[in-house]
Design a protein around this motif. Sequence first.
Motif, PDB file in Angstrom:
ATOM      1  N   LEU A 467       0.805  -1.220   0.000  1.00  0.00           N
ATOM      2  CA  LEU A 467       0.000   0.000   0.000  1.00  0.00           C
ATOM      3  C   LEU A 467       0.840   1.273   0.000  1.00  0.00           C
ATOM      4  CD1 LEU A 467      -2.652  -1.051   2.678  1.00  0.00           C
ATOM      5  CD2 LEU A 467      -2.822  -1.251   0.184  1.00  0.00           C
ATOM      6  N   LEU A 468       2.164   1.120   0.095  1.00  0.00           N
ATOM      7  CA  LEU A 468       3.057   2.269   0.204  1.00  0.00           C
ATOM      8  C   LEU A 468       3.960   2.366  -1.018  1.00  0.00           C
ATOM      9  CD1 LEU A 468       4.336   4.584   1.952  1.00  0.00           C
ATOM     10  CD2 LEU A 468       5.914   2.819   2.838  1.00  0.00           C
ATOM     11  N   THR A 469       4.042   3.555  -1.606  1.00  0.00           N
ATOM     12  CA  THR A 469       4.972   3.834  -2.694  1.00  0.00           C
ATOM     13  C   THR A 469       5.924   4.933  -2.251  1.00  0.00           C
ATOM     14  OG1 THR A 469       3.376   3.232  -4.407  1.00  0.00           O
ATOM     15  CG2 THR A 469       5.228   4.606  -5.077  1.00  0.00           C
ATOM     16  N   ILE A 470       7.223   4.693  -2.422  1.00  0.00           N
ATOM     17  CA  ILE A 470       8.257   5.658  -2.060  1.00  0.00           C
ATOM     18  C   ILE A 470       9.035   6.023  -3.315  1.00  0.00           C
ATOM     19  CG2 ILE A 470      10.369   6.051  -0.734  1.00  0.00           C
ATOM     20  CD1 ILE A 470       9.297   4.182   1.387  1.00  0.00           C
ATOM     21  N   SER A 471       9.314   7.315  -3.488  1.00  0.00           N
ATOM     22  CA  SER A 471      10.134   7.747  -4.625  1.00  0.00           C
ATOM     23  C   SER A 471      11.008   8.914  -4.202  1.00  0.00           C
ATOM     24  CB  SER A 471       9.256   8.162  -5.805  1.00  0.00           C
ATOM     25  OG  SER A 471       8.551   9.348  -5.514  1.00  0.00           O
ATOM     26  N   TYR A 524       0.586   6.673   0.333  1.00  0.00           N
ATOM     27  CA  TYR A 524       0.053   5.554   1.115  1.00  0.00           C
ATOM     28  C   TYR A 524      -1.431   5.394   0.813  1.00  0.00           C
ATOM     29  CZ  TYR A 524      -0.887   2.351   4.957  1.00  0.00           C
ATOM     30  OH  TYR A 524      -1.249   1.254   5.689  1.00  0.00           O
ATOM     31  N   GLN A 525      -1.794   4.151   0.452  1.00  0.00           N
ATOM     32  CA  GLN A 525      -3.184   3.822   0.147  1.00  0.00           C
ATOM     33  C   GLN A 525      -3.903   3.502   1.457  1.00  0.00           C
ATOM     34  OE1 GLN A 525      -3.896   3.794  -3.234  1.00  0.00           O
ATOM     35  NE2 GLN A 525      -6.090   3.542  -2.919  1.00  0.00           N
ATOM     36  N   ASP A 528      -9.369   1.378  -0.096  1.00  0.00           N
ATOM     37  CA  ASP A 528      -9.644   1.252  -1.522  1.00  0.00           C
ATOM     38  C   ASP A 528     -10.037   2.582  -2.135  1.00  0.00           C
ATOM     39  OD1 ASP A 528      -9.114  -1.438  -1.394  1.00  0.00           O
ATOM     40  OD2 ASP A 528     -11.216  -2.033  -1.181  1.00  0.00           O
ATOM     41  N   TYR A 529     -10.439   3.532  -1.296  1.00  0.00           N
ATOM     42  CA  TYR A 529     -10.979   4.784  -1.799  1.00  0.00           C
ATOM     43  C   TYR A 529     -10.108   5.994  -1.507  1.00  0.00           C
ATOM     44  CZ  TYR A 529     -15.099   1.775  -1.799  1.00  0.00           C
ATOM     45  OH  TYR A 529     -15.959   0.737  -2.002  1.00  0.00           O
ATOM     46  N   SER A 530      -9.231   5.928  -0.540  1.00  0.00           N
ATOM     47  CA  SER A 530      -8.515   7.128  -0.122  1.00  0.00           C
ATOM     48  C   SER A 530      -7.002   6.923  -0.147  1.00  0.00           C
ATOM     49  CB  SER A 530      -8.951   7.564   1.275  1.00  0.00           C
ATOM     50  OG  SER A 530      -8.702   6.553   2.227  1.00  0.00           O
ATOM     51  N   THR A 531      -6.302   8.022  -0.507  1.00  0.00           N
ATOM     52  CA  THR A 531      -4.855   8.015  -0.642  1.00  0.00           C
ATOM     53  C   THR A 531      -4.296   9.301  -0.046  1.00  0.00           C
ATOM     54  OG1 THR A 531      -5.041   6.784  -2.722  1.00  0.00           O
ATOM     55  CG2 THR A 531      -2.938   7.852  -2.268  1.00  0.00           C
ATOM     56  N   ILE A 532      -3.164   9.185   0.616  1.00  0.00           N
ATOM     57  CA  ILE A 532      -2.474  10.355   1.142  1.00  0.00           C
ATOM     58  C   ILE A 532      -1.054  10.384   0.586  1.00  0.00           C
ATOM     59  CG2 ILE A 532      -1.674   9.202   3.260  1.00  0.00           C
ATOM     60  CD1 ILE A 532      -2.196  11.916   4.694  1.00  0.00           C
ATOM     61  N   LYS A 533      -0.575  11.595   0.274  1.00  0.00           N
ATOM     62  CA  LYS A 533       0.754  11.754  -0.308  1.00  0.00           C
ATOM     63  C   LYS A 533       1.511  12.858   0.423  1.00  0.00           C
ATOM     64  CE  LYS A 533      -0.931  10.764  -5.015  1.00  0.00           C
ATOM     65  NZ  LYS A 533      -0.945  11.242  -6.424  1.00  0.00           N
ATOM     66  N   LEU A 534       2.827  12.674   0.503  1.00  0.00           N
ATOM     67  CA  LEU A 534       3.713  13.684   1.060  1.00  0.00           C
ATOM     68  C   LEU A 534       4.959  13.738   0.200  1.00  0.00           C
ATOM     69  CD1 LEU A 534       4.574  15.691   3.328  1.00  0.00           C
ATOM     70  CD2 LEU A 534       5.603  13.710   4.501  1.00  0.00           C
ATOM     71  N   ASN A 535       5.362  14.947  -0.213  1.00  0.00           N
ATOM     72  CA  ASN A 535       6.578  15.086  -1.011  1.00  0.00           C
ATOM     73  C   ASN A 535       7.352  16.320  -0.541  1.00  0.00           C
ATOM     74  OD1 ASN A 535       7.893  13.847  -3.535  1.00  0.00           O
ATOM     75  ND2 ASN A 535       8.030  16.049  -3.940  1.00  0.00           N
ATOM     76  N   ILE A 536       8.648  16.130  -0.299  1.00  0.00           N
ATOM     77  CA  ILE A 536       9.542  17.217   0.098  1.00  0.00           C
ATOM     78  C   ILE A 536      10.553  17.394  -1.022  1.00  0.00           C
ATOM     79  CG2 ILE A 536      11.200  18.010   1.817  1.00  0.00           C
ATOM     80  CD1 ILE A 536       9.832  16.111   3.814  1.00  0.00           C
ATOM     81  N   SER A 537      10.673  18.621  -1.534  1.00  0.00           N
ATOM     82  CA  SER A 537      11.543  18.843  -2.692  1.00  0.00           C
ATOM     83  C   SER A 537      12.351  20.117  -2.531  1.00  0.00           C
ATOM     84  CB  SER A 537      10.714  18.905  -3.986  1.00  0.00           C
ATOM     85  OG  SER A 537       9.653  19.829  -3.865  1.00  0.00           O
ATOM     86  N   ASN A 538      13.504  20.119  -3.182  1.00  0.00           N
ATOM     87  CA  ASN A 538      14.405  21.270  -3.192  1.00  0.00           C
ATOM     88  C   ASN A 538      14.735  21.595  -4.643  1.00  0.00           C
ATOM     89  OD1 ASN A 538      16.539  23.086  -1.783  1.00  0.00           O
ATOM     90  ND2 ASN A 538      17.712  21.948  -3.307  1.00  0.00           N
TER      91      ASN A 538
END
Length: 797
Positions: A467-471, A524-525, A528-538
């Motif tokens: 359920l977790l994707t990391i990039s 992170y899933q 089945d209906y909801s997803t949360i995302k966090l991204n830190i960028s420079n």
Amino acid sequence: MKIYIIVFLVLLISNNIYALFNIEGTIKDAVSNENLIGATIYIPDLKIGAISDTNGYFAIYNLKKASYLIVINYIGYKTISKRIDLHSDTVLSIKLSPAITELGEIVVTGVTQATELKQSPITVATIDLNTIQENNSSNIIDALKIIPGINQLSSGQNISKPIIRGLGYNRIITLNNGIKLEGQQWGDEHGIEIDEFAIDRVEIIKGPGSLLYGSDGIAGVINFLPPKPIINDKIESQFILNYQSNNNLIAYSLSNEGNKYGLQWLARFTNKYAGNYKNNYDGLVYNSGYQEYDGNISIGTINNWGYSYLNINSYNTKLGIIEGLRDSIGNFAYENKEGNKITVPNNELQGYNIGTPFQWVNHLSLTSNSLLVLRKGNINLDFGIQINNRKEFEEIEYPNIAGLALQLNTLNYNIRYNCNKIAGWETSLGIGGMYQKNINRGIEYLIPDYNLFDYGIFIYTQKTFNLLTISGGLRYDNRLLNVDGLYLNQSGMPITNIDSNSITKFTQFNRYYNGLSGSLGATYQLSDYSTIKLNISNGYRTPNIAELASNGVHEGVFRYEIGNSNLNPEYSHQIDLSYSYNTDNIIFEITPFINYINNYIFIEKLKDNNGNDIIIDSNTAYPTFSYISGNAMLWGGEIYCDIHLHNIDWLHIENTFSYVQSILTNQSDSTTFLPFTPAPHYRGGWKAQFNNWIIDIPSVYIKFNIDYYFAQNQIFSAYQTESATPDYTLLSAGIGANINLSNNSSINIYLSGNNLANITYQNHLNKLKYAPQNPLTKRMGIFDMGRNFSIKLIYNM
């Protein structure tokens, strides 16, 4: 050179000795279990696909062992994306569920390989061809304004620059055919050199999360994607005709594409011409018309070793420059060759005549895009040559002599190796950059001649754990800038022998920049209906040539501009959070962000000791502006909600809201807010869409929208740099249908209207706000377009 040819041939030969596999299967309706005829199966990374036959059967042959994302879609059904690790011949049984709108999309921008949108931690917005066609717009950037968080800065009908979350200009990377578009994008009155009818889909990264396309993109990336290749053994043609009532715009575009004997091609010609637009306050706005001529040719081949395409694009436009000069009773006027003010006669306001001053822009590009499939991954090779000629004709006495004439030559290169999965990690690494040369060919000068060379190396990786994707990834960029000096005699002509009477127009200098960019995110899933995302960028951006070295009149935005060679690079630090909830009845998304920028570069008006505008060029009497920098903070976000109840799923109620707050830290009240920040924007409406209505009319829709732009009073008011803008409301509506004429032809009809209430308003980002005051009404500037109806016909054959 011979060794490279030998290595290339060995790679091709060795690739073809490995086993090839097939993907086949059937596509059915999940409810009735009936075969779906004409469903599309597509592999984005390879640009190949198939269409299901009368039995719902499809097949894609001769694929190498690899991981592929397969996208299956059909009008009126929910799109399905499946990733397949192909080790042998594979048979699929696909069942599609009825749906009208959902978020099961894929993205190809800013990721290692095509990825489901819900899995990518980077904030990406998309707009497809149907949405672009349904909406009434003046140009391709104007078509993007319905996306929350996206605005346009304009100084005319066909002069629109994208703004992402309050940032624009060189802070946005624009891609066309996978190549970074370079065309003097530092200028307010420089639009995007892309044929709007040649676009199939647009993907927009919000923020500095992308590492694959170079530095500069601290605001984001806009990727204009061409049409997908058609399936084998087909030839198709298309004719587009558009008329708009406000400016009498007539546009037509003709294309032909095919796939025969392993050869694919697509050719398109587009012509647009528009007269002066009008509104209730200004009437017909003198010299706001334009003409556009575009030609595009793409030819290539797709095989089991990959694909290779050669693209030739020519964009040509003649644009009137709106000066806003008026006579004593408020009518538009111009100066004749004797310097006398002449009221514009009615016959010159009508029709398609373009007066002086005007711009002529030609952008010619030759690009190649290739993918080589290896046993352990694949290689993307993108190369481009661009020649951008931009000329301004300003003297009515010499209408054929360009005052400002800039030629920008750019060589782009991008090489990316995409590894096969290693312990589940999908990794890409590569190098990319450009060589650029600017040449002044006119008799006036705003920026100097210069040479620029840069390169960047990057690595980016992604992995999904249930359920977790990391990039995340890193990028390191280097840029070398050599600026030429220029000296003029008392007559304003360039000289090489410098003496005490010489005028220094530009000072010679060299600059070397380097910087590190990075991104780390997770999706992170939750269910089945909801997803949360966090991204830190420079992110990292070097000053552009106008910010460093401009010295001259900037026509179209009413100012004299002075650069600052001591400016340092900007560094952006952004946090993006996203939550989405997607069910059969509702789609909800909220995407807040915060962005801190060191050395943010902006422009401010110069004043003398008495508080008066500094005037350098007495011929224009334009106020003088200069570039400075400071630390800035931007925050805000977007909200999207689409309600489509299950028992009336043909009806969609949509609501969006976007907001950005931008400040300069540690500043006084009048200099607190960054100049030209978009006003908060609410867009709401409903759309009724009926699929499979009757046999010969498979799709019909009707929609109504309201756009409310809040007042923008948080401005950089110091030195009268900008003015506040009141709120306003715009109404729009549209109706359209797809009609089947025969087995091989169809016609799409789109009727739409913008600003139905004929409101007279000024968008906060319209630089025509700062045109001269109307002496009769005492209103400052020129107002935006009034009511506008559009009819668009698309004939597919």
